[in-house]
Design an enzyme around this catalytic site. Structure first.
Site, PDB file in Angstrom:
ATOM      1  N   SER A 125       0.831  -1.203   0.000  1.00  0.00           N
ATOM      2  CA  SER A 125       0.000   0.000   0.000  1.00  0.00           C
ATOM      3  C   SER A 125       0.866   1.252   0.000  1.00  0.00           C
ATOM      4  O   SER A 125       1.961   1.268   0.574  1.00  0.00           O
ATOM      5  CB  SER A 125      -0.873  -0.014   1.260  1.00  0.00           C
ATOM      6  OG  SER A 125      -1.458   1.244   1.480  1.00  0.00           O
ATOM      7  N   TYR A 150      -1.925  -1.541  11.045  1.00  0.00           N
ATOM      8  CA  TYR A 150      -2.191  -2.049   9.697  1.00  0.00           C
ATOM      9  C   TYR A 150      -1.084  -1.616   8.735  1.00  0.00           C
ATOM     10  O   TYR A 150      -0.507  -2.428   8.011  1.00  0.00           O
ATOM     11  CB  TYR A 150      -3.564  -1.542   9.188  1.00  0.00           C
ATOM     12  CG  TYR A 150      -3.664  -1.556   7.688  1.00  0.00           C
ATOM     13  CD1 TYR A 150      -3.912  -2.743   7.011  1.00  0.00           C
ATOM     14  CD2 TYR A 150      -3.460  -0.386   6.935  1.00  0.00           C
ATOM     15  CE1 TYR A 150      -3.960  -2.769   5.623  1.00  0.00           C
ATOM     16  CE2 TYR A 150      -3.506  -0.409   5.558  1.00  0.00           C
ATOM     17  CZ  TYR A 150      -3.760  -1.594   4.905  1.00  0.00           C
ATOM     18  OH  TYR A 150      -3.792  -1.615   3.538  1.00  0.00           O
ATOM     19  N   LYS A 154       2.209  -3.746   6.533  1.00  0.00           N
ATOM     20  CA  LYS A 154       2.616  -3.665   5.114  1.00  0.00           C
ATOM     21  C   LYS A 154       4.132  -3.421   5.020  1.00  0.00           C
ATOM     22  O   LYS A 154       4.825  -4.017   4.200  1.00  0.00           O
ATOM     23  CB  LYS A 154       1.841  -2.560   4.386  1.00  0.00           C
ATOM     24  CG  LYS A 154       0.350  -2.834   4.245  1.00  0.00           C
ATOM     25  CD  LYS A 154       0.067  -4.062   3.392  1.00  0.00           C
ATOM     26  CE  LYS A 154      -1.405  -4.415   3.315  1.00  0.00           C
ATOM     27  NZ  LYS A 154      -1.676  -5.746   2.771  1.00  0.00           N
TER      28      LYS A 154
HETATM   29  C1  UD1 Z   1      -7.160   3.985   3.866  1.00  0.00           C
HETATM   30  C2  UD1 Z   1      -5.929   3.721   4.692  1.00  0.00           C
HETATM   31  C3  UD1 Z   1      -4.900   3.044   3.840  1.00  0.00           C
HETATM   32  C4  UD1 Z   1      -5.445   1.747   3.335  1.00  0.00           C
HETATM   33  C5  UD1 Z   1      -6.751   1.990   2.592  1.00  0.00           C
HETATM   34  C6  UD1 Z   1      -7.391   0.649   2.364  1.00  0.00           C
HETATM   35  C7  UD1 Z   1      -5.864   5.526   6.360  1.00  0.00           C
HETATM   36  C8  UD1 Z   1      -5.122   6.695   6.852  1.00  0.00           C
HETATM   37  N1  UD1 Z   1      -5.402   4.958   5.237  1.00  0.00           N
HETATM   38  O1  UD1 Z   1      -6.801   4.890   2.828  1.00  0.00           O
HETATM   39  O2  UD1 Z   1      -3.759   2.772   4.609  1.00  0.00           O
HETATM   40  O3  UD1 Z   1      -4.532   1.120   2.502  1.00  0.00           O
HETATM   41  O4  UD1 Z   1      -7.655   2.771   3.359  1.00  0.00           O
HETATM   42  O5  UD1 Z   1      -8.542   0.790   1.621  1.00  0.00           O
HETATM   43  O6  UD1 Z   1      -6.849   5.144   6.940  1.00  0.00           O
HETATM   44  N2  UD1 Z   1     -13.242  10.248   3.560  1.00  0.00           N
HETATM   45  C9  UD1 Z   1     -14.250  11.134   3.903  1.00  0.00           C
HETATM   46  N3  UD1 Z   1     -15.418  10.629   4.398  1.00  0.00           N
HETATM   47  C10 UD1 Z   1     -15.624   9.284   4.557  1.00  0.00           C
HETATM   48  C11 UD1 Z   1     -14.598   8.394   4.209  1.00  0.00           C
HETATM   49  C12 UD1 Z   1     -13.411   8.909   3.723  1.00  0.00           C
HETATM   50  O7  UD1 Z   1     -14.102  12.331   3.758  1.00  0.00           O
HETATM   51  O8  UD1 Z   1     -16.706   8.899   5.043  1.00  0.00           O
HETATM   52  C13 UD1 Z   1     -11.985  10.785   3.012  1.00  0.00           C
HETATM   53  C14 UD1 Z   1     -10.760  10.470   3.847  1.00  0.00           C
HETATM   54  O9  UD1 Z   1     -10.546  11.446   4.818  1.00  0.00           O
HETATM   55  C15 UD1 Z   1      -9.689  10.455   2.778  1.00  0.00           C
HETATM   56  C16 UD1 Z   1     -10.399   9.976   1.517  1.00  0.00           C
HETATM   57  O10 UD1 Z   1     -11.795  10.164   1.761  1.00  0.00           O
HETATM   58  O11 UD1 Z   1      -9.221  11.754   2.539  1.00  0.00           O
HETATM   59  C17 UD1 Z   1     -10.150   8.528   1.218  1.00  0.00           C
HETATM   60  O12 UD1 Z   1     -10.405   7.774   2.389  1.00  0.00           O
HETATM   61  P1  UD1 Z   1     -10.400   6.181   2.405  1.00  0.00           P
HETATM   62  O13 UD1 Z   1     -11.258   5.666   1.313  1.00  0.00           O
HETATM   63  O14 UD1 Z   1     -10.715   5.754   3.808  1.00  0.00           O
HETATM   64  O15 UD1 Z   1      -8.904   5.799   2.013  1.00  0.00           O
HETATM   65  P2  UD1 Z   1      -7.519   6.263   2.696  1.00  0.00           P
HETATM   66  O16 UD1 Z   1      -7.739   6.839   4.017  1.00  0.00           O
HETATM   67  O17 UD1 Z   1      -6.807   7.079   1.691  1.00  0.00           O
END
Ligand code: UD1
Length: 340
Positions: A125, A150, A154
């Site tokens: 990742s 987690y 990795k």
């Molecule tokens: C997350 C993990 C990453 C992992 C991946 C697996 C973290 C910090 N990182 O990535 O290590 O490999 O998931 O799928 O947790 N967001 C919102 N509202 C929501 C959900 C998400 O605003 O309800 C935003 C988050 O703040 C982020 C973006 O959407 O900026 C993507 O979030 P997400 O899909 O959870 O992925 P990551 O956090 O990038």
């Protein structure tokens, strides 16, 4: 036909990769403990490909079970190792579960096939980079202290693989550092299946759109980005799946030796708000969203330098953000009409 062991092959990325393997003429042998996947996904894969892949229900922490796979199972030329726990928040709460499951399973697998000529693809990742100092981030960027157990699994797994290859084992290994996989197969028969409340952005969007969730919260709009929301490199899961076949093909050549690592992304970043608006535009569905506080542990922005994969794997992404959103939405609608 070359047989490839696919651990976690009924999971989100695993199932899409199984389909692409079969299309490419490989014979996948699926191992999955069904801890975060549904047995019906096997039928869905069969519907897409017209052929039912071999499936063993097995927990890779079961050392004897894994050894039995080697002695009684088919001769395989490769392993694609997806099986792992992946919920960031849960890993903070239960670190030992994560170290036990993600690390012990890998060690069992490597021990069991040690000495055999096996091409090994590892599901890593971009989380290993933390918040990079330079964007786009390339594979030479330093690995930063992990934000979660987690993420640490990795990093540790990559080190275990590098050391194992260096020890003179017969393994060739490629670690693939995924950016943010989203979307679903064009058939809408397989896709992401979150258990409980989704933690990731796109499943939360589609569940809000279908009415399973009341609203989606944007986690912070005060970041130092053009619209204030976080930026990620979203990649279509089918593009991602195809890169695993490209990695196997590269390791099948004599010129590839040892261990290497590749970023898998589009090379472009999109903000949370851009994703929400892309979903609304592509599907015509208005999303109920609000701005909330930042989520702990989130990095501000990341996208990948993906030229290494392009040059060495002869692979690049083809599918757009609109296709990602449309396919994720088609899958959510399919699920609501055909619950698994
Ligand atoms: C997350 C993990 C990453 C992992 C991946 C697996 C973290 C910090 N990182 O990535 O290590 O490999 O998931 O799928 O947790 N967001 C919102 N509202 C929501 C959900 C998400 O605003 O309800 C935003 C988050 O703040 C982020 C973006 O959407 O900026 C993507 O979030 P997400 O899909 O959870 O992925 P990551 O956090 O990038």
């Amino acid at each position: 036909m070359s047989k490839i062991l696919v651990t976690g092959g009924l999971g989100y990325i695993g199932s899409h990769t199984v389909v692409e393997l079969m299309k490419a003429g490989y014979e996948p042998v699926i191992v999955d403990d069904l801890s975060n996947s549904h047995p019906k996904i096997l039928d869905q894969i069969t519907r897409i490909t017209g052929k039912k892949p071999v499936f063993h229900q097995l927990d890779l922490k079961d050392e004897a079970g894994v050894r039995n796979l080697v002695t009684a199972g088919p001769n395989i030329s490769g392993i694609i190792h997806f099986a792992a726990s992946k919920a960031v928040g849960e890993s903070v709460q239960f670190p030992l579960k994560y170290y036990h499951n993600n690390i012990y399973s890998l060690i069992n697998l490597l021990n069991a096939y040690y000495g055999k000529a096996v091409n090994f693809v590892f599901s890593s990742s971009c989380t290993v980079y933390g918040q990079p100092d330079h964007l786009p981030v390339d594979e030479n960027a330093p690995v930063k202290p992990a934000e979660s157990p987690y993420g640490n699994t990795k990093q540790i797994a990559e080190e275990i693989l590098r050391d194992t290859v260096a020890s003179g084992a017969n393994y060739k290994v490629i670690s693939l550092r995924y950016f943010n996989p989203v979307g679903a197969h064009e058939s809408a028969l397989i896709g992401e299946l979150p258990i409980g409340v989704p933690q990731n952005l796109v499943p939360f969007i589609t569940q809000t759109a279908i009415g399973k969730r009341e609203k989606i919260t944007v986690f912070g709009d005060d970041y130092n980005t053009p619209d204030g929301s976080c930026i990620r490199d979203y990649i279509h899961v089918v593009d991602l799946a195809k890169a695993h076949i490209a990695a196997l093909r590269l390791m099948e050549t004599d010129s590839f030796k040892g261990y290497d690592v590749f970023n898998l992304g589009t090379g472009k970043g999109n903000s949370v708000l851009e994703i929400i608006h892309a979903f609304e535009k592509t599907t015509g569905v208005k999303l109920n969203y609000t701005i909330g506080p930042r989520r702990g542990g989130d990095i501000e922005q990341i996208w990948g330098q993906v030229t290494k994969a392009k040059e060495s794997l002869h692979w690049q992404t083809e599918l757009s953000i609109d296709t990602m959103m449309a396919s994720a939405w088609a899958w959510e609608k399919y699920l609501s009409n055909n619950p698994l």
